[in-house]
Enzyme design. Structure first.
Site, PDB file in Angstrom:
ATOM      1  N   VAL A 150       0.850  -1.197   0.000  1.00 24.95           N
ATOM      2  CA  VAL A 150       0.000   0.000   0.000  1.00 24.95           C
ATOM      3  C   VAL A 150       0.884   1.245   0.000  1.00 24.95           C
ATOM      4  O   VAL A 150       1.836   1.337   0.782  1.00 24.95           O
ATOM      5  CB  VAL A 150      -0.927   0.035   1.237  1.00 24.95           C
ATOM      6  CG1 VAL A 150      -1.763   1.311   1.236  1.00 24.95           C
ATOM      7  CG2 VAL A 150      -1.840  -1.187   1.262  1.00 24.95           C
ATOM      8  N   ALA A 152       3.193   2.376  -1.900  1.00 20.42           N
ATOM      9  CA  ALA A 152       4.614   2.173  -2.221  1.00 20.42           C
ATOM     10  C   ALA A 152       5.483   2.036  -0.975  1.00 20.42           C
ATOM     11  O   ALA A 152       6.679   2.300  -1.005  1.00 20.42           O
ATOM     12  CB  ALA A 152       5.140   3.315  -3.103  1.00 20.42           C
ATOM     13  N   GLY A 205       4.874   4.955 -17.670  1.00 22.96           N
ATOM     14  CA  GLY A 205       4.958   3.770 -16.825  1.00 22.96           C
ATOM     15  C   GLY A 205       4.155   3.860 -15.545  1.00 22.96           C
ATOM     16  O   GLY A 205       4.353   3.071 -14.622  1.00 22.96           O
ATOM     17  N   GLU A 208      -0.681   0.123 -15.235  1.00 27.65           N
ATOM     18  CA  GLU A 208      -0.397  -1.280 -15.533  1.00 27.65           C
ATOM     19  C   GLU A 208      -0.268  -1.419 -17.052  1.00 27.65           C
ATOM     20  O   GLU A 208      -0.679  -0.523 -17.800  1.00 27.65           O
ATOM     21  CB  GLU A 208      -1.534  -2.163 -15.013  1.00 27.65           C
ATOM     22  CG  GLU A 208      -1.699  -2.170 -13.506  1.00 27.65           C
ATOM     23  CD  GLU A 208      -0.526  -2.777 -12.776  1.00 27.65           C
ATOM     24  OE1 GLU A 208       0.141  -3.667 -13.354  1.00 27.65           O
ATOM     25  OE2 GLU A 208      -0.251  -2.362 -11.638  1.00 27.65           O
ATOM     26  N   ASP A 219      -7.343  -2.245  -8.046  1.00 29.49           N
ATOM     27  CA  ASP A 219      -6.111  -2.015  -7.296  1.00 29.49           C
ATOM     28  C   ASP A 219      -6.390  -1.253  -6.005  1.00 29.49           C
ATOM     29  O   ASP A 219      -5.896  -1.613  -4.936  1.00 29.49           O
ATOM     30  CB  ASP A 219      -5.119  -1.241  -8.168  1.00 29.49           C
ATOM     31  CG  ASP A 219      -3.778  -1.058  -7.485  1.00 29.49           C
ATOM     32  OD1 ASP A 219      -3.082  -2.060  -7.282  1.00 29.49           O
ATOM     33  OD2 ASP A 219      -3.438   0.088  -7.146  1.00 29.49           O
ATOM     34  N   LYS A 223      -6.120  -2.404  -1.840  1.00 29.40           N
ATOM     35  CA  LYS A 223      -5.387  -1.650  -0.813  1.00 29.40           C
ATOM     36  C   LYS A 223      -6.265  -1.332   0.396  1.00 29.40           C
ATOM     37  O   LYS A 223      -5.819  -1.449   1.539  1.00 29.40           O
ATOM     38  CB  LYS A 223      -4.823  -0.375  -1.436  1.00 29.40           C
ATOM     39  CG  LYS A 223      -3.719  -0.654  -2.444  1.00 29.40           C
ATOM     40  CD  LYS A 223      -3.302   0.596  -3.209  1.00 29.40           C
ATOM     41  CE  LYS A 223      -2.248   0.254  -4.245  1.00 29.40           C
ATOM     42  NZ  LYS A 223      -1.886   1.437  -5.075  1.00 29.40           N
ATOM     43  N   GLY A 343       6.727   5.253  -8.054  1.00 26.53           N
ATOM     44  CA  GLY A 343       8.165   5.431  -8.088  1.00 26.53           C
ATOM     45  C   GLY A 343       8.884   4.146  -7.767  1.00 26.53           C
ATOM     46  O   GLY A 343       8.715   3.584  -6.680  1.00 26.53           O
TER      47      GLY A 343
END
Length: 370
Positions: A150, A152, A205, A208, A219, A223, A343
Protein backbone atom coordinates in the site's frame (compact mmCIF):
# COMPACT_ATOMS: atom_id res chain seq x y z
CA UNK A 1 24.27 -11.71 11.63
CA UNK A 2 24.08 -11.91 7.84
CA UNK A 3 20.69 -11.40 6.20
CA UNK A 4 20.37 -13.55 3.09
CA UNK A 5 17.83 -12.52 0.46
CA UNK A 6 16.33 -14.38 -2.46
CA UNK A 7 14.58 -11.93 -4.81
CA UNK A 8 11.70 -13.32 -6.88
CA UNK A 9 11.03 -11.14 -9.92
CA UNK A 10 14.56 -9.75 -9.87
CA UNK A 11 14.51 -8.65 -13.52
CA UNK A 12 11.22 -6.74 -13.24
CA UNK A 13 10.90 -2.99 -12.77
CA UNK A 14 11.00 -3.01 -8.96
CA UNK A 15 13.26 -6.05 -8.76
CA UNK A 16 16.04 -4.58 -10.89
CA UNK A 17 15.94 -1.32 -8.89
CA UNK A 18 16.09 -3.29 -5.66
CA UNK A 19 19.14 -5.27 -6.79
CA UNK A 20 21.00 -2.06 -7.66
CA UNK A 21 20.03 -0.30 -4.44
CA UNK A 22 21.26 -3.20 -2.31
CA UNK A 23 24.73 -2.89 -3.82
CA UNK A 24 24.90 0.86 -4.48
CA UNK A 25 23.71 1.81 -0.98
CA UNK A 26 26.23 -0.49 0.67
CA UNK A 27 23.79 -2.99 2.19
CA UNK A 28 26.26 -5.79 1.47
CA UNK A 29 29.24 -4.00 3.06
CA UNK A 30 30.11 -5.37 6.56
CA UNK A 31 32.14 -2.21 7.23
CA UNK A 32 28.95 -0.15 6.95
CA UNK A 33 26.46 -2.58 8.50
CA UNK A 34 26.68 -4.84 11.52
CA UNK A 35 24.02 -6.98 9.81
CA UNK A 36 25.01 -6.97 6.11
CA UNK A 37 22.78 -8.21 3.33
CA UNK A 38 23.88 -11.06 1.11
CA UNK A 39 22.05 -11.78 -2.15
CA UNK A 40 21.99 -15.58 -2.42
CA UNK A 41 19.26 -16.06 -5.01
CA UNK A 42 17.50 -14.34 -7.90
CA UNK A 43 14.67 -15.58 -10.04
CA UNK A 44 12.62 -14.44 -13.00
CA UNK A 45 9.73 -16.17 -14.74
CA UNK A 46 12.09 -18.51 -16.54
CA UNK A 47 15.39 -18.58 -14.66
CA UNK A 48 16.86 -19.16 -11.19
CA UNK A 49 20.38 -18.55 -9.91
CA UNK A 50 21.42 -19.48 -6.37
CA UNK A 51 24.62 -19.57 -4.35
CA UNK A 52 24.41 -20.00 -0.55
CA UNK A 53 27.71 -18.12 -0.20
CA UNK A 54 26.37 -15.08 -2.08
CA UNK A 55 26.11 -13.94 -5.69
CA UNK A 56 28.55 -11.38 -7.03
CA UNK A 57 27.47 -7.86 -7.90
CA UNK A 58 28.32 -8.49 -11.57
CA UNK A 59 26.23 -11.66 -11.71
CA UNK A 60 23.28 -9.95 -10.00
CA UNK A 61 23.39 -6.99 -12.39
CA UNK A 62 23.53 -9.27 -15.41
CA UNK A 63 20.54 -11.25 -14.18
CA UNK A 64 18.46 -8.19 -13.28
CA UNK A 65 18.99 -6.81 -16.80
CA UNK A 66 17.97 -10.07 -18.49
CA UNK A 67 14.71 -10.70 -20.33
CA UNK A 68 12.51 -13.77 -19.92
CA UNK A 69 11.53 -16.32 -22.50
CA UNK A 70 8.26 -18.23 -22.27
CA UNK A 71 9.38 -21.18 -20.14
CA UNK A 72 8.40 -21.27 -16.47
CA UNK A 73 9.30 -23.17 -13.32
CA UNK A 74 7.36 -24.10 -10.19
CA UNK A 75 7.86 -21.89 -7.14
CA UNK A 76 8.46 -25.01 -5.08
CA UNK A 77 11.69 -25.39 -7.05
CA UNK A 78 13.02 -22.40 -5.10
CA UNK A 79 12.36 -24.11 -1.80
CA UNK A 80 13.97 -27.35 -2.98
CA UNK A 81 17.09 -25.50 -4.10
CA UNK A 82 17.43 -23.76 -0.74
CA UNK A 83 16.67 -26.88 1.30
CA UNK A 84 19.30 -28.95 -0.53
CA UNK A 85 22.02 -26.36 -0.13
CA UNK A 86 21.09 -23.98 2.71
CA UNK A 87 22.92 -20.76 3.48
CA UNK A 88 24.28 -20.01 6.95
CA UNK A 89 22.40 -16.70 7.29
CA UNK A 90 18.78 -15.78 7.96
CA UNK A 91 17.00 -16.20 4.64
CA UNK A 92 14.18 -13.95 3.47
CA UNK A 93 12.36 -14.28 0.16
CA UNK A 94 11.43 -11.00 -1.52
CA UNK A 95 8.33 -11.08 -3.73
CA UNK A 96 8.34 -8.16 -6.16
CA UNK A 97 6.12 -9.89 -8.71
CA UNK A 98 2.43 -9.52 -9.53
CA UNK A 99 1.86 -13.28 -9.47
CA UNK A 100 -1.48 -14.49 -8.14
CA UNK A 101 -2.48 -18.04 -7.04
CA UNK A 102 0.99 -19.64 -7.29
CA UNK A 103 2.53 -16.88 -5.18
CA UNK A 104 -0.31 -17.00 -2.66
CA UNK A 105 0.37 -20.69 -2.13
CA UNK A 106 4.12 -20.02 -1.94
CA UNK A 107 3.68 -17.40 0.81
CA UNK A 108 1.55 -19.76 2.85
CA UNK A 109 4.02 -22.61 2.45
CA UNK A 110 7.03 -20.50 3.42
CA UNK A 111 5.41 -19.17 6.59
CA UNK A 112 3.78 -22.44 7.67
CA UNK A 113 6.38 -25.01 6.65
CA UNK A 114 9.79 -23.31 6.68
CA UNK A 115 11.82 -21.04 9.00
CA UNK A 116 12.27 -18.42 6.25
CA UNK A 117 10.79 -14.95 5.98
CA UNK A 118 9.00 -13.02 3.23
CA UNK A 119 8.90 -9.37 2.26
CA UNK A 120 6.36 -8.51 -0.42
CA UNK A 121 5.23 -5.60 -2.56
CA UNK A 122 2.72 -7.95 -4.23
CA UNK A 123 -0.86 -7.29 -3.10
CA UNK A 124 -2.30 -10.47 -4.60
CA UNK A 125 -1.21 -13.10 -2.03
CA UNK A 126 -2.67 -11.14 0.90
CA UNK A 127 -5.93 -10.23 -0.84
CA UNK A 128 -6.56 -13.67 -2.37
CA UNK A 129 -6.52 -15.45 1.00
CA UNK A 130 -9.44 -15.27 3.42
CA UNK A 131 -9.24 -12.93 6.41
CA UNK A 132 -8.23 -15.70 8.81
CA UNK A 133 -5.32 -16.76 6.59
CA UNK A 134 -4.31 -13.10 6.24
CA UNK A 135 -4.04 -12.80 10.02
CA UNK A 136 -2.11 -16.03 10.18
CA UNK A 137 0.45 -14.68 7.70
CA UNK A 138 0.96 -11.15 8.96
CA UNK A 139 1.07 -11.95 12.68
CA UNK A 140 4.63 -13.15 12.10
CA UNK A 141 5.99 -9.60 12.22
CA UNK A 142 9.65 -10.69 12.16
CA UNK A 143 9.05 -13.01 9.23
CA UNK A 144 6.41 -11.34 7.08
CA UNK A 145 6.65 -7.75 5.80
CA UNK A 146 3.97 -6.26 3.56
CA UNK A 147 4.29 -2.48 3.97
CA UNK A 148 4.95 -2.03 0.23
CA UNK A 149 1.54 -3.44 -0.71
CA UNK A 150 0.00 0.00 0.00
CA UNK A 151 1.26 3.49 -0.93
CA UNK A 152 4.61 2.17 -2.22
CA UNK A 153 5.63 1.38 1.35
CA UNK A 154 4.70 4.58 3.18
CA UNK A 155 3.86 4.23 6.87
CA UNK A 156 0.14 3.45 6.55
CA UNK A 157 0.41 -0.24 7.41
CA UNK A 158 2.91 0.30 10.21
CA UNK A 159 0.74 3.03 11.77
CA UNK A 160 -2.34 0.80 11.72
CA UNK A 161 -0.35 -2.12 13.18
CA UNK A 162 0.69 0.15 16.04
CA UNK A 163 -2.89 1.33 16.60
CA UNK A 164 -3.89 -2.33 16.92
CA UNK A 165 -1.22 -3.03 19.53
CA UNK A 166 -2.09 0.17 21.42
CA UNK A 167 -5.82 -0.62 21.54
CA UNK A 168 -6.59 2.53 19.54
CA UNK A 169 -9.38 1.27 17.29
CA UNK A 170 -9.56 2.45 13.69
CA UNK A 171 -12.96 4.06 13.12
CA UNK A 172 -12.60 5.45 9.61
CA UNK A 173 -10.16 5.52 6.71
CA UNK A 174 -10.38 7.73 3.63
CA UNK A 175 -7.64 7.82 1.09
CA UNK A 176 -6.42 8.17 -2.46
CA UNK A 177 -4.25 5.12 -3.04
CA UNK A 178 -3.83 5.05 -6.81
CA UNK A 179 -1.00 7.19 -8.14
CA UNK A 180 -2.30 6.45 -11.64
CA UNK A 181 -5.81 7.72 -10.95
CA UNK A 182 -4.39 10.66 -9.01
CA UNK A 183 -2.37 11.63 -12.07
CA UNK A 184 -5.46 11.35 -14.26
CA UNK A 185 -7.60 13.43 -11.89
CA UNK A 186 -4.93 16.14 -11.72
CA UNK A 187 -4.81 16.28 -15.50
CA UNK A 188 -8.59 16.54 -15.76
CA UNK A 189 -8.48 19.39 -13.25
CA UNK A 190 -6.25 21.28 -15.71
CA UNK A 191 -8.80 20.82 -18.50
CA UNK A 192 -6.80 18.22 -20.43
CA UNK A 193 -8.57 15.51 -22.44
CA UNK A 194 -9.01 12.24 -20.57
CA UNK A 195 -7.67 10.06 -23.41
CA UNK A 196 -4.47 12.12 -23.68
CA UNK A 197 -3.82 11.89 -19.93
CA UNK A 198 -4.20 8.11 -19.91
CA UNK A 199 -1.90 7.81 -22.95
CA UNK A 200 0.74 9.94 -21.25
CA UNK A 201 0.41 8.03 -17.97
CA UNK A 202 0.88 4.75 -19.82
CA UNK A 203 3.95 6.06 -21.66
CA UNK A 204 5.47 7.20 -18.35
CA UNK A 205 4.96 3.77 -16.83
CA UNK A 206 2.39 4.95 -14.28
CA UNK A 207 -0.28 2.49 -15.41
CA UNK A 208 -0.40 -1.28 -15.53
CA UNK A 209 0.41 -2.70 -19.00
CA UNK A 210 -3.35 -2.57 -19.59
CA UNK A 211 -4.68 0.72 -18.12
CA UNK A 212 -8.07 -0.92 -17.56
CA UNK A 213 -6.51 -2.58 -14.50
CA UNK A 214 -6.09 0.85 -12.90
CA UNK A 215 -9.36 2.35 -14.16
CA UNK A 216 -11.38 -0.61 -12.88
CA UNK A 217 -10.66 0.35 -9.27
CA UNK A 218 -9.57 -3.18 -8.38
CA UNK A 219 -6.11 -2.02 -7.30
CA UNK A 220 -7.54 0.58 -4.89
CA UNK A 221 -10.00 -2.03 -3.59
CA UNK A 222 -7.16 -4.40 -2.75
CA UNK A 223 -5.39 -1.65 -0.81
CA UNK A 224 -8.38 -0.65 1.33
CA UNK A 225 -8.98 -4.35 1.99
CA UNK A 226 -5.39 -4.76 3.21
CA UNK A 227 -5.68 -1.72 5.48
CA UNK A 228 -9.03 -2.85 6.91
CA UNK A 229 -7.65 -6.32 7.61
CA UNK A 230 -4.53 -4.82 9.19
CA UNK A 231 -6.91 -2.91 11.49
CA UNK A 232 -8.32 -6.25 12.62
CA UNK A 233 -11.54 -6.18 10.58
CA UNK A 234 -12.45 -9.62 9.14
CA UNK A 235 -13.43 -8.65 5.57
CA UNK A 236 -12.88 -10.14 2.11
CA UNK A 237 -12.76 -8.75 -1.45
CA UNK A 238 -16.44 -9.52 -1.89
CA UNK A 239 -17.18 -7.00 0.87
CA UNK A 240 -15.70 -4.09 -1.10
CA UNK A 241 -18.19 -2.08 -3.17
CA UNK A 242 -16.30 -0.98 -6.30
CA UNK A 243 -17.40 1.80 -8.65
CA UNK A 244 -14.95 1.88 -11.60
CA UNK A 245 -13.52 5.16 -12.87
CA UNK A 246 -15.01 4.54 -16.31
CA UNK A 247 -17.95 2.53 -17.64
CA UNK A 248 -17.81 -1.26 -17.62
CA UNK A 249 -18.29 -1.47 -21.40
CA UNK A 250 -14.82 0.04 -21.90
CA UNK A 251 -13.17 -2.13 -19.26
CA UNK A 252 -14.32 -5.30 -21.03
CA UNK A 253 -12.00 -4.57 -23.97
CA UNK A 254 -8.95 -6.76 -23.33
CA UNK A 255 -6.99 -5.66 -26.41
CA UNK A 256 -4.86 -2.74 -25.21
CA UNK A 257 -4.63 -0.96 -28.55
CA UNK A 258 -8.38 -1.15 -29.13
CA UNK A 259 -8.97 0.01 -25.57
CA UNK A 260 -6.77 3.07 -26.06
CA UNK A 261 -8.41 4.00 -29.37
CA UNK A 262 -11.84 4.04 -27.71
CA UNK A 263 -10.90 6.37 -24.86
CA UNK A 264 -11.51 9.63 -26.82
CA UNK A 265 -15.21 8.72 -26.62
CA UNK A 266 -15.00 9.72 -22.96
CA UNK A 267 -13.23 13.07 -23.43
CA UNK A 268 -16.34 15.22 -23.75
CA UNK A 269 -18.08 13.62 -20.77
CA UNK A 270 -15.08 14.17 -18.48
CA UNK A 271 -14.61 17.74 -19.68
CA UNK A 272 -18.25 18.52 -18.96
CA UNK A 273 -18.09 16.96 -15.49
CA UNK A 274 -14.80 18.67 -14.62
CA UNK A 275 -16.17 22.08 -15.62
CA UNK A 276 -19.26 21.52 -13.48
CA UNK A 277 -17.10 20.59 -10.50
CA UNK A 278 -14.86 23.62 -11.03
CA UNK A 279 -17.91 25.90 -10.89
CA UNK A 280 -18.73 24.47 -7.44
CA UNK A 281 -15.17 24.67 -6.12
CA UNK A 282 -14.80 20.90 -6.28
CA UNK A 283 -12.45 18.39 -7.88
CA UNK A 284 -12.70 14.75 -8.89
CA UNK A 285 -10.74 12.18 -6.90
CA UNK A 286 -10.79 8.39 -6.71
CA UNK A 287 -11.37 7.58 -3.04
CA UNK A 288 -11.16 4.37 -1.04
CA UNK A 289 -13.00 4.38 2.26
CA UNK A 290 -13.61 2.30 5.36
CA UNK A 291 -16.54 3.44 7.50
CA UNK A 292 -19.18 1.85 9.71
CA UNK A 293 -22.94 1.47 9.60
CA UNK A 294 -23.47 0.82 13.28
CA UNK A 295 -21.10 -2.09 13.91
CA UNK A 296 -21.02 -3.21 10.28
CA UNK A 297 -17.86 -2.21 8.36
CA UNK A 298 -18.42 -0.65 4.94
CA UNK A 299 -15.66 -0.66 2.32
CA UNK A 300 -16.08 1.40 -0.85
CA UNK A 301 -13.91 2.65 -3.69
CA UNK A 302 -14.99 5.00 -6.45
CA UNK A 303 -15.00 8.51 -7.94
CA UNK A 304 -15.74 11.20 -5.39
CA UNK A 305 -16.37 14.95 -5.49
CA UNK A 306 -14.00 16.67 -3.06
CA UNK A 307 -13.67 20.32 -2.09
CA UNK A 308 -10.58 21.86 -3.68
CA UNK A 309 -9.04 22.79 -0.34
CA UNK A 310 -9.89 19.53 1.45
CA UNK A 311 -7.28 16.96 2.52
CA UNK A 312 -7.85 14.86 -0.60
CA UNK A 313 -8.77 17.76 -2.86
CA UNK A 314 -5.33 19.36 -2.59
CA UNK A 315 -3.51 16.24 -3.79
CA UNK A 316 -1.54 16.68 -6.99
CA UNK A 317 -0.39 14.26 -9.66
CA UNK A 318 0.63 10.81 -8.33
CA UNK A 319 0.64 11.73 -4.63
CA UNK A 320 -1.22 9.40 -2.26
CA UNK A 321 -2.80 10.34 1.04
CA UNK A 322 -4.60 8.49 3.80
CA UNK A 323 -6.69 10.11 6.54
CA UNK A 324 -7.26 7.82 9.55
CA UNK A 325 -9.69 8.36 12.42
CA UNK A 326 -9.23 6.35 15.61
CA UNK A 327 -10.34 6.70 19.22
CA UNK A 328 -7.42 9.09 19.76
CA UNK A 329 -7.02 10.57 16.27
CA UNK A 330 -10.47 12.09 15.89
CA UNK A 331 -12.04 13.90 12.93
CA UNK A 332 -10.72 17.18 14.39
CA UNK A 333 -7.18 15.80 14.63
CA UNK A 334 -6.80 12.80 12.30
CA UNK A 335 -3.69 10.80 11.50
CA UNK A 336 -2.61 11.89 8.01
CA UNK A 337 0.00 10.15 5.89
CA UNK A 338 1.01 11.50 2.51
CA UNK A 339 3.63 10.07 0.16
CA UNK A 340 4.51 9.77 -3.50
CA UNK A 341 2.16 7.16 -4.89
CA UNK A 342 4.46 5.95 -7.61
CA UNK A 343 8.16 5.43 -8.09
CA UNK A 344 10.37 2.40 -8.53
CA UNK A 345 13.21 3.83 -6.41
CA UNK A 346 10.80 4.58 -3.57
CA UNK A 347 9.24 1.12 -3.63
CA UNK A 348 12.66 -0.56 -3.77
CA UNK A 349 13.87 1.45 -0.78
CA UNK A 350 10.79 0.58 1.25
CA UNK A 351 11.27 -3.11 0.45
CA UNK A 352 14.71 -2.67 2.02
CA UNK A 353 13.07 -1.02 5.05
CA UNK A 354 10.89 -4.09 5.50
CA UNK A 355 13.99 -6.27 5.29
CA UNK A 356 15.53 -4.25 8.12
CA UNK A 357 12.54 -5.07 10.33
CA UNK A 358 13.31 -8.79 9.99
CA UNK A 359 16.78 -8.50 11.49
CA UNK A 360 16.20 -9.65 15.07
CA UNK A 361 19.46 -8.30 16.45
CA UNK A 362 19.61 -5.21 14.28
CA UNK A 363 22.13 -2.55 15.27
CA UNK A 364 22.61 0.85 13.65
CA UNK A 365 26.06 1.96 12.59
CA UNK A 366 26.01 5.72 13.11
CA UNK A 367 29.33 6.12 11.34
CA UNK A 368 27.41 5.26 8.14
CA UNK A 369 26.33 8.83 7.56
CA UNK A 370 27.23 11.82 5.46
Amino acid sequence: MIQDVFIIGANGNVGSKLVRQIFEKGDTDPDLHENPTRVVGLSSISSIIYDPHGLSKKRCYEFSNSRDNESRYALNDLLEIVRKNPSDGKLTFVDVTTSREPMRDFHLQVIHKTPYGIVTSNKNPITMVDSESFRDLVKHTKRYGFRCSVMAGANAIDEIKDFMDLGDHVRRIRGCFSGTLGYICSGLQLGRPFSGIVKEAKERGYTEPHPAEDLSGIDAAKKILILARTAGIPVDMGDVLITPFIEEEFLKERDVEKFMTRLPELDERFLRETNALEARGEVLRYVAQLSYDGKKPLLTVGPSRELKDSQLGILNKTANKIVIHTDIYTSENPCIIEAPGAGLELTAQNVRRDLLQQIRERTINYSNGS
